[in-house]
Design an enzyme around this catalytic site. Structure first.
Site, PDB file in Angstrom:
ATOM      1  N   ARG A  15       0.807  -1.232   0.000  1.00 46.29           N
ATOM      2  CA  ARG A  15       0.000   0.000   0.000  1.00 46.29           C
ATOM      3  C   ARG A  15       0.840   1.282   0.000  1.00 46.29           C
ATOM      4  O   ARG A  15       0.299   2.376  -0.081  1.00 46.29           O
ATOM      5  CB  ARG A  15      -0.954  -0.007   1.208  1.00 46.29           C
ATOM      6  N   LYS A  22       9.120  -0.878   2.396  1.00 44.39           N
ATOM      7  CA  LYS A  22       8.386   0.027   3.293  1.00 44.39           C
ATOM      8  C   LYS A  22       9.237   0.488   4.474  1.00 44.39           C
ATOM      9  O   LYS A  22       9.249   1.674   4.820  1.00 44.39           O
ATOM     10  CB  LYS A  22       7.123  -0.670   3.803  1.00 44.39           C
ATOM     11  N   ASN A 226       1.265   1.536   7.077  1.00 43.64           N
ATOM     12  CA  ASN A 226       0.938   0.691   5.929  1.00 43.64           C
ATOM     13  C   ASN A 226       0.819   1.508   4.650  1.00 43.64           C
ATOM     14  O   ASN A 226       0.960   0.991   3.563  1.00 43.64           O
ATOM     15  CB  ASN A 226      -0.375  -0.056   6.182  1.00 43.64           C
ATOM     16  N   ASN A 376      37.461  42.725   4.701  1.00 47.35           N
ATOM     17  CA  ASN A 376      36.213  43.065   4.047  1.00 47.35           C
ATOM     18  C   ASN A 376      36.242  42.526   2.619  1.00 47.35           C
ATOM     19  O   ASN A 376      37.118  42.887   1.842  1.00 47.35           O
ATOM     20  CB  ASN A 376      36.032  44.587   4.041  1.00 47.35           C
ATOM     21  N   TYR A 386      38.839  26.237  -8.555  1.00 46.15           N
ATOM     22  CA  TYR A 386      38.809  24.971  -9.290  1.00 46.15           C
ATOM     23  C   TYR A 386      39.318  25.198 -10.706  1.00 46.15           C
ATOM     24  O   TYR A 386      38.799  26.049 -11.434  1.00 46.15           O
ATOM     25  CB  TYR A 386      37.359  24.471  -9.311  1.00 46.15           C
TER      26      TYR A 386
END
Ligand code: UD1
Ligand code: CA
Length: 461
Positions: A15, A22, A226, A376, A386
Protein backbone atom coordinates in the site's frame (compact mmCIF):
# COMPACT_ATOMS: atom_id res chain seq x y z
CA UNK A 1 17.41 -14.86 31.45
CA UNK A 2 18.70 -13.30 28.26
CA UNK A 3 16.40 -11.49 25.88
CA UNK A 4 16.56 -11.71 22.10
CA UNK A 5 14.67 -9.11 20.04
CA UNK A 6 13.24 -10.24 16.70
CA UNK A 7 12.01 -7.57 14.30
CA UNK A 8 9.60 -8.75 11.62
CA UNK A 9 10.18 -6.80 8.43
CA UNK A 10 9.49 -9.30 5.67
CA UNK A 11 6.24 -7.82 4.41
CA UNK A 12 6.09 -6.08 1.07
CA UNK A 13 4.26 -2.91 2.00
CA UNK A 14 2.07 -2.95 -1.11
CA UNK A 15 0.00 0.00 0.00
CA UNK A 16 3.01 2.31 -0.06
CA UNK A 17 3.08 1.99 -3.89
CA UNK A 18 6.84 2.31 -3.72
CA UNK A 19 9.87 0.69 -5.29
CA UNK A 20 11.80 0.71 -2.03
CA UNK A 21 10.92 -1.53 0.93
CA UNK A 22 8.39 0.03 3.29
CA UNK A 23 10.70 -0.11 6.31
CA UNK A 24 13.25 2.08 4.48
CA UNK A 25 10.79 4.96 4.22
CA UNK A 26 11.79 7.77 6.52
CA UNK A 27 10.19 9.10 9.65
CA UNK A 28 11.98 12.15 11.09
CA UNK A 29 14.79 11.62 8.61
CA UNK A 30 15.53 8.00 9.45
CA UNK A 31 14.18 4.69 8.15
CA UNK A 32 11.21 3.21 10.01
CA UNK A 33 13.27 0.10 10.69
CA UNK A 34 16.08 2.13 12.23
CA UNK A 35 13.68 3.58 14.79
CA UNK A 36 12.75 0.03 15.81
CA UNK A 37 16.40 -1.10 15.84
CA UNK A 38 17.39 1.82 18.06
CA UNK A 39 14.53 1.11 20.46
CA UNK A 40 15.48 -2.60 20.54
CA UNK A 41 19.06 -1.70 21.40
CA UNK A 42 17.91 0.76 24.05
CA UNK A 43 16.35 -2.07 26.03
CA UNK A 44 18.66 -4.96 25.04
CA UNK A 45 21.99 -3.26 24.33
CA UNK A 46 24.11 -6.39 24.62
CA UNK A 47 22.48 -8.49 21.87
CA UNK A 48 22.01 -7.39 18.26
CA UNK A 49 18.39 -7.86 17.14
CA UNK A 50 17.46 -10.51 14.58
CA UNK A 51 15.71 -8.96 11.60
CA UNK A 52 13.52 -11.06 9.33
CA UNK A 53 13.51 -9.55 5.85
CA UNK A 54 11.94 -10.50 2.57
CA UNK A 55 11.58 -8.02 -0.23
CA UNK A 56 14.63 -6.27 -1.62
CA UNK A 57 16.91 -7.57 1.08
CA UNK A 58 19.90 -6.16 -0.77
CA UNK A 59 18.70 -2.61 -0.21
CA UNK A 60 18.10 -3.28 3.47
CA UNK A 61 21.45 -4.93 4.08
CA UNK A 62 23.21 -2.12 2.25
CA UNK A 63 21.46 0.58 4.21
CA UNK A 64 22.40 -0.97 7.55
CA UNK A 65 25.79 -2.39 6.57
CA UNK A 66 27.53 -0.27 9.23
CA UNK A 67 25.50 -1.75 12.06
CA UNK A 68 25.84 -4.94 14.02
CA UNK A 69 22.58 -6.79 13.26
CA UNK A 70 21.59 -10.36 12.47
CA UNK A 71 19.64 -10.82 9.28
CA UNK A 72 17.38 -13.76 8.40
CA UNK A 73 15.79 -14.08 5.01
CA UNK A 74 12.18 -15.14 4.61
CA UNK A 75 12.15 -16.19 0.96
CA UNK A 76 8.39 -16.27 0.60
CA UNK A 77 6.04 -14.14 2.65
CA UNK A 78 3.76 -16.81 4.03
CA UNK A 79 2.68 -14.91 7.14
CA UNK A 80 3.94 -13.63 10.48
CA UNK A 81 4.09 -17.14 11.98
CA UNK A 82 6.25 -18.31 9.07
CA UNK A 83 8.45 -15.23 9.42
CA UNK A 84 9.02 -15.97 13.09
CA UNK A 85 9.80 -19.61 12.29
CA UNK A 86 12.71 -18.44 10.08
CA UNK A 87 14.22 -16.61 13.05
CA UNK A 88 14.16 -19.58 15.43
CA UNK A 89 17.52 -21.13 14.43
CA UNK A 90 19.15 -17.79 15.34
CA UNK A 91 17.85 -17.87 18.91
CA UNK A 92 19.60 -19.78 21.66
CA UNK A 93 17.74 -21.98 24.13
CA UNK A 94 16.39 -20.60 27.38
CA UNK A 95 15.96 -17.18 25.85
CA UNK A 96 13.05 -14.78 26.10
CA UNK A 97 12.00 -13.49 22.68
CA UNK A 98 10.65 -9.96 22.24
CA UNK A 99 8.85 -9.64 18.90
CA UNK A 100 8.56 -6.22 17.25
CA UNK A 101 7.36 -5.06 13.82
CA UNK A 102 9.61 -3.11 11.50
CA UNK A 103 6.69 -0.92 10.44
CA UNK A 104 5.68 0.19 13.95
CA UNK A 105 8.34 2.86 14.46
CA UNK A 106 7.33 4.76 17.58
CA UNK A 107 7.15 2.00 20.14
CA UNK A 108 9.02 3.25 23.20
CA UNK A 109 11.63 1.58 25.40
CA UNK A 110 9.44 2.45 28.43
CA UNK A 111 6.46 0.47 27.22
CA UNK A 112 8.62 -2.48 26.22
CA UNK A 113 10.36 -2.38 29.58
CA UNK A 114 6.97 -2.51 31.26
CA UNK A 115 6.09 -5.60 29.18
CA UNK A 116 9.40 -7.29 30.06
CA UNK A 117 9.29 -6.39 33.73
CA UNK A 118 5.69 -7.39 34.43
CA UNK A 119 5.35 -10.61 32.42
CA UNK A 120 5.70 -13.55 34.86
CA UNK A 121 8.26 -16.25 34.07
CA UNK A 122 6.74 -18.94 31.79
CA UNK A 123 3.91 -16.61 30.82
CA UNK A 124 3.45 -14.96 27.46
CA UNK A 125 3.41 -11.18 27.45
CA UNK A 126 1.35 -9.27 24.90
CA UNK A 127 1.00 -5.59 24.16
CA UNK A 128 -2.64 -4.79 23.44
CA UNK A 129 -4.43 -1.48 22.95
CA UNK A 130 -7.89 0.04 22.88
CA UNK A 131 -8.61 1.70 19.56
CA UNK A 132 -11.72 3.73 18.75
CA UNK A 133 -11.38 2.46 15.19
CA UNK A 134 -9.90 -1.04 15.38
CA UNK A 135 -10.44 -1.76 11.67
CA UNK A 136 -7.71 -3.89 10.14
CA UNK A 137 -6.19 -5.12 13.39
CA UNK A 138 -6.38 -8.53 15.01
CA UNK A 139 -8.92 -8.40 17.87
CA UNK A 140 -8.24 -9.65 21.38
CA UNK A 141 -10.95 -12.08 22.46
CA UNK A 142 -11.43 -12.43 26.22
CA UNK A 143 -13.68 -14.78 28.17
CA UNK A 144 -16.14 -13.65 30.86
CA UNK A 145 -13.31 -13.58 33.40
CA UNK A 146 -11.35 -11.21 31.15
CA UNK A 147 -8.78 -13.84 30.29
CA UNK A 148 -7.40 -13.66 26.75
CA UNK A 149 -8.52 -16.68 24.75
CA UNK A 150 -7.61 -15.85 21.15
CA UNK A 151 -6.65 -13.25 18.57
CA UNK A 152 -8.91 -13.07 15.54
CA UNK A 153 -7.77 -11.24 12.40
CA UNK A 154 -10.05 -8.66 10.78
CA UNK A 155 -10.42 -10.82 7.67
CA UNK A 156 -11.47 -13.84 9.73
CA UNK A 157 -13.74 -11.92 12.08
CA UNK A 158 -17.49 -12.27 12.41
CA UNK A 159 -19.60 -9.14 12.90
CA UNK A 160 -19.62 -9.93 16.62
CA UNK A 161 -15.81 -9.98 16.79
CA UNK A 162 -15.42 -6.83 14.68
CA UNK A 163 -17.03 -4.66 17.35
CA UNK A 164 -14.22 -5.56 19.79
CA UNK A 165 -11.99 -2.51 20.26
CA UNK A 166 -9.06 -4.17 22.02
CA UNK A 167 -6.46 -4.98 19.39
CA UNK A 168 -3.27 -6.96 19.02
CA UNK A 169 -0.32 -4.61 18.52
CA UNK A 170 1.96 -7.35 17.15
CA UNK A 171 4.38 -6.94 20.09
CA UNK A 172 4.87 -10.12 22.13
CA UNK A 173 7.23 -11.55 24.73
CA UNK A 174 7.66 -15.34 24.56
CA UNK A 175 9.86 -17.96 26.17
CA UNK A 176 11.58 -19.42 23.06
CA UNK A 177 10.73 -23.01 23.93
CA UNK A 178 7.01 -22.32 23.33
CA UNK A 179 7.79 -20.99 19.87
CA UNK A 180 9.92 -24.03 19.07
CA UNK A 181 6.99 -26.24 19.99
CA UNK A 182 4.19 -24.37 18.21
CA UNK A 183 5.57 -22.53 15.18
CA UNK A 184 6.45 -25.66 13.15
CA UNK A 185 2.90 -26.98 13.50
CA UNK A 186 0.87 -23.87 12.61
CA UNK A 187 -1.56 -24.27 9.75
CA UNK A 188 -2.77 -21.73 7.25
CA UNK A 189 -6.48 -22.50 7.20
CA UNK A 190 -7.70 -18.91 7.38
CA UNK A 191 -9.01 -16.15 5.14
CA UNK A 192 -5.51 -15.15 3.98
CA UNK A 193 -4.02 -18.68 3.74
CA UNK A 194 -1.14 -17.44 5.89
CA UNK A 195 0.69 -18.88 8.87
CA UNK A 196 -0.41 -16.52 11.63
CA UNK A 197 1.88 -15.83 14.58
CA UNK A 198 -1.31 -14.90 16.44
CA UNK A 199 -2.29 -18.60 16.35
CA UNK A 200 0.26 -19.37 19.06
CA UNK A 201 -2.02 -17.54 21.49
CA UNK A 202 -4.77 -20.15 20.98
CA UNK A 203 -2.14 -22.86 21.49
CA UNK A 204 -1.03 -21.23 24.74
CA UNK A 205 -4.63 -21.07 25.93
CA UNK A 206 -5.20 -24.77 25.17
CA UNK A 207 -2.06 -25.63 27.15
CA UNK A 208 -3.16 -23.37 30.07
CA UNK A 209 -0.10 -21.16 29.74
CA UNK A 210 -0.73 -17.82 31.40
CA UNK A 211 -1.12 -14.76 29.19
CA UNK A 212 -0.24 -11.34 30.45
CA UNK A 213 -1.16 -8.11 28.70
CA UNK A 214 0.22 -4.59 28.94
CA UNK A 215 -0.97 -1.36 27.30
CA UNK A 216 1.15 1.39 25.72
CA UNK A 217 1.26 4.88 27.22
CA UNK A 218 -0.13 6.45 24.03
CA UNK A 219 -1.76 4.94 20.96
CA UNK A 220 0.77 6.36 18.49
CA UNK A 221 3.37 4.00 19.95
CA UNK A 222 1.67 1.02 18.40
CA UNK A 223 0.35 2.50 15.15
CA UNK A 224 1.79 0.79 12.08
CA UNK A 225 2.73 2.39 8.79
CA UNK A 226 0.94 0.69 5.93
CA UNK A 227 0.44 3.66 3.62
CA UNK A 228 1.77 7.19 3.18
CA UNK A 229 -1.12 8.78 5.04
CA UNK A 230 -0.30 6.77 8.14
CA UNK A 231 3.35 7.69 7.66
CA UNK A 232 2.48 11.40 7.51
CA UNK A 233 0.26 11.04 10.57
CA UNK A 234 3.08 9.52 12.64
CA UNK A 235 5.58 12.07 11.34
CA UNK A 236 3.35 14.91 12.55
CA UNK A 237 2.81 13.21 15.88
CA UNK A 238 6.57 12.71 16.32
CA UNK A 239 7.35 16.32 15.37
CA UNK A 240 4.78 17.62 17.83
CA UNK A 241 6.44 15.57 20.57
CA UNK A 242 9.87 16.96 19.67
CA UNK A 243 8.58 20.55 19.54
CA UNK A 244 6.94 20.18 22.93
CA UNK A 245 10.08 18.71 24.43
CA UNK A 246 12.15 21.64 23.19
CA UNK A 247 9.63 24.17 24.48
CA UNK A 248 9.68 22.48 27.88
CA UNK A 249 13.46 22.91 27.84
CA UNK A 250 13.07 26.64 27.27
CA UNK A 251 13.25 27.06 23.49
CA UNK A 252 10.85 29.55 21.87
CA UNK A 253 9.19 28.09 18.79
CA UNK A 254 7.16 30.72 16.96
CA UNK A 255 4.96 27.93 15.66
CA UNK A 256 5.53 24.41 16.99
CA UNK A 257 3.60 23.04 13.97
CA UNK A 258 6.17 24.50 11.62
CA UNK A 259 9.39 23.12 13.07
CA UNK A 260 10.93 19.80 12.06
CA UNK A 261 13.66 17.89 13.81
CA UNK A 262 15.26 15.07 11.80
CA UNK A 263 18.01 14.10 14.17
CA UNK A 264 19.09 15.45 17.53
CA UNK A 265 19.11 18.99 18.87
CA UNK A 266 21.00 20.34 21.86
CA UNK A 267 19.79 23.87 22.43
CA UNK A 268 20.85 26.46 25.02
CA UNK A 269 18.79 29.07 26.84
CA UNK A 270 16.72 31.81 25.28
CA UNK A 271 16.97 30.57 21.76
CA UNK A 272 14.17 31.55 19.39
CA UNK A 273 13.22 29.67 16.26
CA UNK A 274 10.98 31.23 13.63
CA UNK A 275 8.64 29.27 11.35
CA UNK A 276 9.58 26.59 8.79
CA UNK A 277 12.91 25.72 10.30
CA UNK A 278 14.38 22.24 9.76
CA UNK A 279 17.18 20.70 11.81
CA UNK A 280 18.92 17.61 10.44
CA UNK A 281 21.60 15.39 11.91
CA UNK A 282 23.24 16.78 15.03
CA UNK A 283 22.48 20.42 15.72
CA UNK A 284 24.04 22.20 18.70
CA UNK A 285 22.90 25.73 19.46
CA UNK A 286 24.35 28.01 22.11
CA UNK A 287 22.47 30.45 24.32
CA UNK A 288 20.66 33.45 22.86
CA UNK A 289 20.77 32.39 19.22
CA UNK A 290 18.04 33.53 16.84
CA UNK A 291 17.03 31.36 13.92
CA UNK A 292 15.00 33.16 11.26
CA UNK A 293 12.26 31.71 9.08
CA UNK A 294 12.87 29.03 6.40
CA UNK A 295 16.26 27.97 7.63
CA UNK A 296 17.87 24.53 7.21
CA UNK A 297 20.60 23.57 9.68
CA UNK A 298 22.32 20.21 9.12
CA UNK A 299 25.08 19.03 11.46
CA UNK A 300 26.01 22.45 12.72
CA UNK A 301 27.32 23.99 15.88
CA UNK A 302 26.33 27.55 16.67
CA UNK A 303 28.10 29.33 19.53
CA UNK A 304 26.40 31.92 21.73
CA UNK A 305 24.36 34.77 20.24
CA UNK A 306 24.47 33.71 16.59
CA UNK A 307 21.79 35.05 14.28
CA UNK A 308 20.80 33.02 11.23
CA UNK A 309 18.56 35.19 9.07
CA UNK A 310 15.75 34.02 6.80
CA UNK A 311 16.22 31.48 4.03
CA UNK A 312 19.71 30.36 4.86
CA UNK A 313 21.16 26.84 4.61
CA UNK A 314 24.02 25.87 6.90
CA UNK A 315 25.58 22.42 6.66
CA UNK A 316 28.50 20.68 8.46
CA UNK A 317 29.80 23.96 9.81
CA UNK A 318 30.95 25.58 13.02
CA UNK A 319 29.76 29.12 13.63
CA UNK A 320 31.42 31.27 16.29
CA UNK A 321 29.86 33.63 18.82
CA UNK A 322 27.70 36.51 17.57
CA UNK A 323 28.09 35.75 13.89
CA UNK A 324 25.35 36.98 11.60
CA UNK A 325 24.43 34.85 8.61
CA UNK A 326 22.00 35.57 5.78
CA UNK A 327 19.37 36.23 4.72
CA UNK A 328 19.79 33.89 1.74
CA UNK A 329 23.24 32.60 2.65
CA UNK A 330 24.59 29.12 1.98
CA UNK A 331 27.25 27.81 4.33
CA UNK A 332 28.62 24.51 3.05
CA UNK A 333 30.58 21.66 4.68
CA UNK A 334 33.92 22.42 6.25
CA UNK A 335 33.21 26.06 7.04
CA UNK A 336 34.47 27.45 10.33
CA UNK A 337 33.59 31.01 11.26
CA UNK A 338 35.23 32.69 14.26
CA UNK A 339 33.61 35.43 16.34
CA UNK A 340 31.38 38.15 14.88
CA UNK A 341 31.77 37.17 11.28
CA UNK A 342 29.08 38.55 8.97
CA UNK A 343 27.99 36.54 5.96
CA UNK A 344 25.33 38.31 3.93
CA UNK A 345 22.84 37.63 1.19
CA UNK A 346 23.62 35.37 -1.76
CA UNK A 347 26.98 34.39 -0.35
CA UNK A 348 28.24 30.82 -0.56
CA UNK A 349 31.08 29.68 1.68
CA UNK A 350 32.63 26.23 1.30
CA UNK A 351 35.45 24.55 3.24
CA UNK A 352 36.85 27.86 4.45
CA UNK A 353 37.95 29.41 7.69
CA UNK A 354 37.04 33.02 8.38
CA UNK A 355 38.64 34.79 11.34
CA UNK A 356 37.23 37.27 13.85
CA UNK A 357 35.20 40.23 12.63
CA UNK A 358 35.48 39.65 8.88
CA UNK A 359 32.61 40.54 6.57
CA UNK A 360 31.49 38.88 3.36
CA UNK A 361 28.22 40.59 2.83
CA UNK A 362 26.99 40.33 -0.73
CA UNK A 363 26.85 37.96 -3.72
CA UNK A 364 30.12 36.15 -3.20
CA UNK A 365 31.67 32.69 -3.50
CA UNK A 366 34.41 31.74 -1.06
CA UNK A 367 35.79 28.19 -1.45
CA UNK A 368 38.87 26.46 -0.01
CA UNK A 369 40.00 29.69 1.61
CA UNK A 370 41.56 31.07 4.74
CA UNK A 371 40.41 34.56 5.54
CA UNK A 372 42.11 36.53 8.32
CA UNK A 373 40.67 38.96 10.86
CA UNK A 374 38.71 42.10 9.98
CA UNK A 375 38.80 41.45 6.27
CA UNK A 376 36.21 43.06 4.05
CA UNK A 377 35.26 41.07 0.98
CA UNK A 378 33.37 43.25 -1.49
CA UNK A 379 30.22 42.35 -3.36
CA UNK A 380 30.55 39.84 -6.17
CA UNK A 381 33.95 38.48 -5.21
CA UNK A 382 34.73 34.97 -6.47
CA UNK A 383 37.52 32.70 -5.35
CA UNK A 384 38.29 30.72 -8.50
CA UNK A 385 39.28 27.60 -6.60
CA UNK A 386 38.81 24.97 -9.29
CA UNK A 387 40.91 24.63 -12.44
CA UNK A 388 38.68 21.91 -13.85
CA UNK A 389 40.78 19.15 -12.27
CA UNK A 390 42.06 20.22 -8.86
CA UNK A 391 41.00 22.56 -6.10
CA UNK A 392 43.37 25.31 -4.94
CA UNK A 393 43.60 27.53 -1.91
CA UNK A 394 43.06 31.24 -1.45
CA UNK A 395 44.66 32.93 1.55
CA UNK A 396 43.66 36.44 2.57
CA UNK A 397 45.61 38.18 5.36
CA UNK A 398 44.22 40.21 8.26
CA UNK A 399 42.71 43.63 7.47
CA UNK A 400 42.76 43.06 3.72
CA UNK A 401 40.16 44.84 1.61
CA UNK A 402 38.91 43.06 -1.50
CA UNK A 403 37.18 45.44 -3.92
CA UNK A 404 33.90 44.41 -5.44
CA UNK A 405 33.66 42.06 -8.37
CA UNK A 406 37.14 40.64 -7.94
CA UNK A 407 38.23 37.19 -9.07
CA UNK A 408 40.92 35.62 -6.94
CA UNK A 409 42.42 32.86 -9.09
CA UNK A 410 43.76 30.24 -6.70
CA UNK A 411 46.31 29.31 -5.57
CA UNK A 412 46.80 32.90 -4.50
CA UNK A 413 47.68 34.85 -1.36
CA UNK A 414 46.54 38.36 -0.54
CA UNK A 415 48.88 39.95 1.99
CA UNK A 416 47.93 41.50 5.31
CA UNK A 417 46.37 44.92 4.92
CA UNK A 418 46.40 44.68 1.12
CA UNK A 419 43.78 46.46 -0.93
CA UNK A 420 42.52 44.93 -4.18
CA UNK A 421 40.95 47.34 -6.63
CA UNK A 422 37.41 46.60 -7.69
CA UNK A 423 36.96 44.47 -10.77
CA UNK A 424 40.38 42.88 -10.64
CA UNK A 425 41.38 39.43 -11.78
CA UNK A 426 44.15 38.50 -9.37
CA UNK A 427 46.35 35.68 -10.61
CA UNK A 428 49.53 36.38 -8.63
CA UNK A 429 50.08 37.01 -4.93
CA UNK A 430 49.27 40.55 -3.81
CA UNK A 431 51.79 42.12 -1.39
CA UNK A 432 50.75 43.41 2.04
CA UNK A 433 49.72 47.02 2.65
CA UNK A 434 49.66 47.95 -1.06
CA UNK A 435 46.96 48.56 -3.65
CA UNK A 436 46.92 45.85 -6.29
CA UNK A 437 44.58 45.90 -9.21
CA UNK A 438 44.27 44.53 -12.70
CA UNK A 439 41.96 46.49 -14.83
CA UNK A 440 41.76 47.52 -18.51
CA UNK A 441 42.28 51.29 -18.73
CA UNK A 442 39.06 53.25 -19.02
CA UNK A 443 38.56 55.08 -22.33
CA UNK A 444 36.00 57.58 -23.58
CA UNK A 445 35.31 57.92 -27.34
CA UNK A 446 34.49 61.57 -28.01
CA UNK A 447 33.20 61.17 -31.57
CA UNK A 448 30.96 58.16 -30.86
CA UNK A 449 27.21 58.40 -31.46
CA UNK A 450 24.37 56.06 -30.64
CA UNK A 451 23.04 54.23 -33.71
CA UNK A 452 19.85 55.81 -35.10
CA UNK A 453 16.76 53.84 -36.10
CA UNK A 454 16.48 53.59 -39.93
CA UNK A 455 13.55 55.63 -41.34
CA UNK A 456 12.15 53.01 -43.80
CA UNK A 457 13.85 49.86 -42.52
CA UNK A 458 11.92 46.84 -41.28
CA UNK A 459 12.61 45.90 -37.71
CA UNK A 460 13.35 42.26 -38.48
CA UNK A 461 16.45 43.01 -40.58
C1 UD1 B 1 -0.52 -8.29 12.28
C2 UD1 B 1 -1.22 -9.23 13.24
C3 UD1 B 1 -2.46 -8.51 13.80
C4 UD1 B 1 -2.04 -7.22 14.46
C5 UD1 B 1 -1.21 -6.35 13.51
C6 UD1 B 1 -0.62 -5.20 14.28
C7 UD1 B 1 -0.90 -11.49 12.40
C8 UD1 B 1 -1.50 -12.63 11.69
N1 UD1 B 1 -1.66 -10.41 12.53
O1 UD1 B 1 -1.41 -8.05 11.22
O2 UD1 B 1 -3.12 -9.33 14.73
O3 UD1 B 1 -3.22 -6.51 14.86
O4 UD1 B 1 -0.12 -7.11 12.95
O5 UD1 B 1 0.03 -4.32 13.44
O6 UD1 B 1 0.23 -11.59 12.84
N2 UD1 B 1 5.75 -9.93 8.07
C9 UD1 B 1 6.80 -10.74 7.68
N3 UD1 B 1 6.56 -11.80 6.88
C10 UD1 B 1 5.32 -12.14 6.47
C11 UD1 B 1 4.24 -11.33 6.86
C12 UD1 B 1 4.50 -10.23 7.67
O7 UD1 B 1 7.96 -10.46 8.05
O8 UD1 B 1 5.18 -13.14 5.77
C13 UD1 B 1 6.03 -8.76 8.92
C14 UD1 B 1 5.62 -7.48 8.27
O9 UD1 B 1 6.71 -6.91 7.54
C15 UD1 B 1 5.24 -6.60 9.46
C16 UD1 B 1 4.75 -7.61 10.48
O10 UD1 B 1 5.25 -8.87 10.10
O11 UD1 B 1 6.35 -5.92 9.98
C17 UD1 B 1 3.23 -7.65 10.54
O12 UD1 B 1 2.77 -8.06 9.27
P1 UD1 B 1 1.50 -7.41 8.56
O13 UD1 B 1 1.29 -8.06 7.26
O14 UD1 B 1 1.61 -5.95 8.59
O15 UD1 B 1 0.38 -7.95 9.55
P2 UD1 B 1 -1.02 -7.32 9.81
O16 UD1 B 1 -1.97 -7.82 8.82
O17 UD1 B 1 -0.89 -5.87 10.00
CA1 CA C 1 0.80 -4.08 9.56
Amino acid sequence: MSVQVVILAGGQGKRMHSSIPKVLHHLAGKPLLEHVIDTALAIVPETPPVIVYGHQGKLLLERFSQRNLRWVEQKEQLGTGHAMLQALPEISDNTQVLVLSGDVPLITPNTLKKLLDTTPADAIGMLTAQLANPFGYGRIIRDNQQRIVAIVEEKDATAEVRVVTEINTGVYYFPVNYLRRWLPVLDNRNAQSEYYLTEVISKAVSEHIPLHSVQPAVIEEILGVNDRQQLAHLERYYQRQMAEKLMRQGVTLYDPQRFDLRGEAHIGRDVSIDVNVIFEGRVVIGDECEIGPNVLLRNVELAKGVRINANSVVEDAKIGPRCIIGPFARIRPGTVLAEQVHIGNFVEIKKSVVAHGSKVNHLTYIGDSEIGRDVNVGAGTITCNYDGVNKHKTIIGDNAFIGSCTQLVAPVTIGEGATIGAGSTITRDAPPHKLTLSRAPQVTLDDWQRPQKRKNGSQSE
